[in-house]
Write an enzyme that holds these catalytic residues in place. Sequence first.
Site, PDB file in Angstrom:
ATOM      1  N   ASP A 107       4.560   0.325   4.856  1.00 17.77           N
ATOM      2  CA  ASP A 107       3.310   0.142   5.370  1.00 17.77           C
ATOM      3  C   ASP A 107       2.261  -0.858   5.506  1.00 17.77           C
ATOM      4  O   ASP A 107       2.474  -1.866   4.656  1.00 17.77           O
ATOM      5  CB  ASP A 107       2.790   1.565   5.146  1.00 17.77           C
ATOM      6  CG  ASP A 107       3.400   2.974   5.081  1.00 17.77           C
ATOM      7  OD1 ASP A 107       4.145   2.916   5.869  1.00 17.77           O
ATOM      8  OD2 ASP A 107       3.191   3.894   4.407  1.00 17.77           O
TER       9      ASP A 107
HETATM   10  N1  URA Z   1       6.355   5.285   1.395  1.00 20.12           N
HETATM   11  C1  URA Z   1       5.319   4.915   1.984  1.00 20.12           C
HETATM   12  O1  URA Z   1       4.646   5.998   2.095  1.00 20.12           O
HETATM   13  N2  URA Z   1       4.930   4.110   2.658  1.00 20.12           N
HETATM   14  C2  URA Z   1       5.605   2.829   2.283  1.00 20.12           C
HETATM   15  O2  URA Z   1       5.267   1.765   2.700  1.00 20.12           O
HETATM   16  C3  URA Z   1       6.899   2.911   1.707  1.00 20.12           C
HETATM   17  C4  URA Z   1       7.194   4.180   1.047  1.00 20.12           C
END
Ligand code: URA
Length: 239
Positions: A107
């Site tokens: 993310d």
């Molecule tokens: N899980 C999440 O919620 N975000 C990420 O970036 C990776 C795994």
Amino acid sequence: MMKGSVRLDKFLADAGIGTRSEVKIFINKGRVLVDGVIIKDSSFKINIDKSEVRVDNKLIEYSRFDYFMLNKPAGVVSATVDNFSETVIDLIKEGNKKDIFPVGRLDKDTEGLLLLTNDGELAHNLLSPKKHVGKVYYAKVNGVVTENEIKKFEEGLQLEEDFITLPAKLKILEPGEISCVEITIYEGKFHQVKRMFEAVGMEVIYLKRLSMGELTLDSTLALGEYRRLTEQELSEIRR
Ligand code: URA
């Protein structure tokens, strides 16, 4: 070294024949032919466009892919192009930038280990849901994580009507109102870690990926820094 040339042992290791030390043994044993001649010198220079290299008489294709380990900072998107934000590709200042891509996504606000490559087959293998490659994250969570959550994560959580997570390992590093934990998951659904904590009524306030399969984030890389994978790392993730 002249452009387009590479040592024989590196040529074979890059082609995935074995680790640098393994291929040196093949070379020593006379199993490697260059343009029809047995070469026992690992430092022998190969012209990557012209030389014909064979191991046990099998022709070896040279594939010089790029593999970078990035310590992704927050604020950067895991995509190759974006109209508004800086991308992880913008952080890479060398290699064949045209065709490298991130292996999976973090993310925008997640930090940590991201592999970037132009090796589609390796990426596919690491991301394949069937392979269950383990990913370890460090997280800070708004809420008191207890044995109860460890058990729920272990049993699997229902995130969607028809999706229950595989057993995930949860380790409490620092308990408290804000808990610091380490979590290992074996799949990669969108926002998976955040949604798993949401499912137990907690919010992830900081997330960082520490490892993916055999590949561990180099702790000497500052946020935004990257380096090429070592041969050792490459042979481990290819396995
Ligand atoms: N899980 C999440 O919620 N975000 C990420 O970036 C990776 C795994």
